[in-house]
Design a protein around this motif. Structure first.
Motif, PDB file in Angstrom:
ATOM      1  N   ASP A 181     -19.789  26.372  86.689  1.00 18.22           N
ATOM      2  CA  ASP A 181     -19.709  25.143  87.819  1.00 18.22           C
ATOM      3  C   ASP A 181     -20.592  23.946  87.033  1.00 18.22           C
ATOM      4  O   ASP A 181     -19.603  22.484  87.285  1.00 18.22           O
ATOM      5  CB  ASP A 181     -20.527  25.504  89.238  1.00 18.22           C
ATOM      6  CG  ASP A 181     -19.892  26.302  90.167  1.00 18.22           C
ATOM      7  OD1 ASP A 181     -18.501  26.095  89.635  1.00 18.22           O
ATOM      8  OD2 ASP A 181     -20.118  27.452  90.514  1.00 18.22           O
ATOM      9  N   LEU A 182     -21.236  24.296  86.403  1.00 24.16           N
ATOM     10  CA  LEU A 182     -21.987  22.942  85.613  1.00 24.16           C
ATOM     11  C   LEU A 182     -21.282  22.386  84.574  1.00 24.16           C
ATOM     12  O   LEU A 182     -21.128  21.219  84.320  1.00 24.16           O
ATOM     13  CB  LEU A 182     -23.040  23.281  84.801  1.00 24.16           C
ATOM     14  CG  LEU A 182     -24.076  22.328  83.965  1.00 24.16           C
ATOM     15  CD1 LEU A 182     -24.079  21.403  84.811  1.00 24.16           C
ATOM     16  CD2 LEU A 182     -25.476  23.268  83.475  1.00 24.16           C
ATOM     17  N   ILE A 183     -20.148  22.882  83.395  1.00 21.41           N
ATOM     18  CA  ILE A 183     -19.357  22.659  82.731  1.00 21.41           C
ATOM     19  C   ILE A 183     -18.046  22.274  83.321  1.00 21.41           C
ATOM     20  O   ILE A 183     -17.941  21.153  83.435  1.00 21.41           O
ATOM     21  CB  ILE A 183     -19.249  23.865  81.733  1.00 21.41           C
ATOM     22  CG1 ILE A 183     -20.114  24.470  81.302  1.00 21.41           C
ATOM     23  CG2 ILE A 183     -17.262  23.440  81.325  1.00 21.41           C
ATOM     24  CD1 ILE A 183     -19.810  25.877  80.383  1.00 21.41           C
ATOM     25  N   ALA A 233     -15.086  17.380  84.874  1.00 18.53           N
ATOM     26  CA  ALA A 233     -14.776  15.917  85.689  1.00 18.53           C
ATOM     27  C   ALA A 233     -15.412  14.756  85.652  1.00 18.53           C
ATOM     28  O   ALA A 233     -14.673  14.355  85.325  1.00 18.53           O
ATOM     29  CB  ALA A 233     -15.419  16.366  86.983  1.00 18.53           C
ATOM     30  N   VAL A 234     -16.533  14.921  85.348  1.00 15.38           N
ATOM     31  CA  VAL A 234     -17.175  13.428  84.986  1.00 15.38           C
ATOM     32  C   VAL A 234     -16.622  13.028  83.690  1.00 15.38           C
ATOM     33  O   VAL A 234     -16.255  11.303  83.723  1.00 15.38           O
ATOM     34  CB  VAL A 234     -18.426  13.488  84.876  1.00 15.38           C
ATOM     35  CG1 VAL A 234     -19.036  12.135  83.853  1.00 15.38           C
ATOM     36  CG2 VAL A 234     -19.628  14.021  85.781  1.00 15.38           C
ATOM     37  N   PHE A 293     -13.447  16.335  94.673  1.00 16.45           N
ATOM     38  CA  PHE A 293     -14.630  17.102  95.809  1.00 16.45           C
ATOM     39  C   PHE A 293     -15.624  15.940  95.441  1.00 16.45           C
ATOM     40  O   PHE A 293     -15.933  15.403  96.493  1.00 16.45           O
ATOM     41  CB  PHE A 293     -14.783  18.114  96.095  1.00 16.45           C
ATOM     42  CG  PHE A 293     -16.067  18.353  96.386  1.00 16.45           C
ATOM     43  CD1 PHE A 293     -15.542  18.269  97.594  1.00 16.45           C
ATOM     44  CD2 PHE A 293     -17.196  18.289  96.767  1.00 16.45           C
ATOM     45  CE1 PHE A 293     -16.549  18.866  98.980  1.00 16.45           C
ATOM     46  CE2 PHE A 293     -18.257  19.049  96.847  1.00 16.45           C
ATOM     47  CZ  PHE A 293     -17.847  18.804  99.004  1.00 16.45           C
ATOM     48  N   LEU A 294     -16.123  15.663  94.351  1.00 17.40           N
ATOM     49  CA  LEU A 294     -17.136  14.837  93.623  1.00 17.40           C
ATOM     50  C   LEU A 294     -17.021  13.307  94.228  1.00 17.40           C
ATOM     51  O   LEU A 294     -17.624  13.084  94.569  1.00 17.40           O
ATOM     52  CB  LEU A 294     -17.745  15.310  92.816  1.00 17.40           C
ATOM     53  CG  LEU A 294     -17.943  16.797  92.284  1.00 17.40           C
ATOM     54  CD1 LEU A 294     -18.993  16.489  90.591  1.00 17.40           C
ATOM     55  CD2 LEU A 294     -18.877  17.321  93.702  1.00 17.40           C
ATOM     56  N   PRO A 295     -15.807  12.721  93.796  1.00 15.66           N
ATOM     57  CA  PRO A 295     -15.783  11.217  93.984  1.00 15.66           C
ATOM     58  C   PRO A 295     -16.381  11.146  95.088  1.00 15.66           C
ATOM     59  O   PRO A 295     -15.830   9.930  95.380  1.00 15.66           O
ATOM     60  CB  PRO A 295     -14.294  11.432  93.544  1.00 15.66           C
ATOM     61  CG  PRO A 295     -13.940  12.171  92.306  1.00 15.66           C
ATOM     62  CD  PRO A 295     -14.950  13.510  92.804  1.00 15.66           C
ATOM     63  N   LEU A 355     -22.947  13.369  88.590  1.00 15.23           N
ATOM     64  CA  LEU A 355     -23.601  13.970  87.419  1.00 15.23           C
ATOM     65  C   LEU A 355     -24.705  14.924  88.801  1.00 15.23           C
ATOM     66  O   LEU A 355     -25.030  16.209  88.686  1.00 15.23           O
ATOM     67  CB  LEU A 355     -24.133  13.343  86.301  1.00 15.23           C
ATOM     68  CG  LEU A 355     -23.286  13.762  85.194  1.00 15.23           C
ATOM     69  CD1 LEU A 355     -23.957  12.903  83.960  1.00 15.23           C
ATOM     70  CD2 LEU A 355     -23.030  14.940  84.636  1.00 15.23           C
ATOM     71  N   ILE A 356     -25.405  13.947  89.409  1.00 15.07           N
ATOM     72  CA  ILE A 356     -25.688  14.180  90.433  1.00 15.07           C
ATOM     73  C   ILE A 356     -25.833  15.233  91.231  1.00 15.07           C
ATOM     74  O   ILE A 356     -25.714  16.198  91.674  1.00 15.07           O
ATOM     75  CB  ILE A 356     -26.581  12.962  90.758  1.00 15.07           C
ATOM     76  CG1 ILE A 356     -27.811  12.303  89.732  1.00 15.07           C
ATOM     77  CG2 ILE A 356     -27.741  13.403  92.565  1.00 15.07           C
ATOM     78  CD1 ILE A 356     -28.411  11.181  90.352  1.00 15.07           C
TER      79      ILE A 356
END
Length: 206
Positions: free
Chosen positions: A45-47, A52-53, A129-131, A146-147
């Motif tokens: 998931d970190l990768i 994604a970033v 999801f993150l954005p 990243l956070i």
């Protein structure tokens, strides 16, 4: 951030591949195997977060060929693990201690990592999801993403560790000694992996 945490907690309530993999490996190999498996999933998931970033996940969203390649690689790997589980349990077992299907340490971590990385839907999930939780009046977008991604990873570790602790007693009670339950556990693990592999193969890019 509070909204993000609440949404992630709700997502965790819906069982996915990570849940089945973590539980099956905990029951089969014990607490250490389960925790290492969860850490491998978290590393994947970190990768995915970093990808994604960096915008790399967009390739999977726009290229159907790239999506299909990653999808079938992941499907083939899961089915391979399922077949190996069947073969492991079908062999005549010696009286001495048996080697677990996924040994603790690097092999468990590596296999969990590959399973998570070779799921293109996970890449698309982080990209989409993150954005949604980025604030226009906050820090730089890259820092916010990243956070958020790191928060998801940490929550994932806590979640899988909780699953491990909840299921470890079941594994030690029913599968620590040779018997009917232990005999069929390898086949159950094989069914889980093959089922996940077939499900992944049937996924679409939409």
């Amino acid at each position: 951030m509070l909204t993000f945490i609440l949404v992630v907690l709700m997502l965790f309530l819906v069982p996915g591949p990570a849940v089945f993999i973590t539980i099956s490996q905990t029951v089969k190999g014990g607490i250490k195997t389960g925790i290492v498996t969860g850490l491998g999933l978290a590393a994947g998931d970190l990768i995915h977060t970093v990808a994604a970033v960096a915008g790399l996940s967009a390739i999977l969203m726009t290229s159907s060929l790239a999506f299909e390649i990653v999808k079938y690689m992941g499907s083939a790997y899961l089915i391979y693990l399922g077949i190996m589980a069947f073969l492991e349990r079908s062999k005549k077992e010696p009286k001495t201690a048996k080697k677990p299907l996924l040994p603790t340490g690097i092999p468990s971590f590596r296999q969990a990592l590959l399973i998570e990385l070779l799921n293109p839907k996970t890449s698309l999930f982080f990209l989409a999801f993150l954005p949604q939780f980025v604030r226009s009046d906050g820090p730089p977008v890259t820092i916010q993403l990243l956070i958020l991604g790191l928060t998801f990873v940490v929550m994932g570790i806590v979640y899988t560790t909780s699953l491990v602790l909840l299921t470890s007693s079941i594994g030690s009670k029913f599968f620590s000694k040779p018997g009917p339950a232990s005999k069929w556990m390898g086949k159950a693990v094989g069914v889980v992996y093959i089922g996940l592999g077939l499900k992944l193969a049937l996924q679409t890019q939409d």
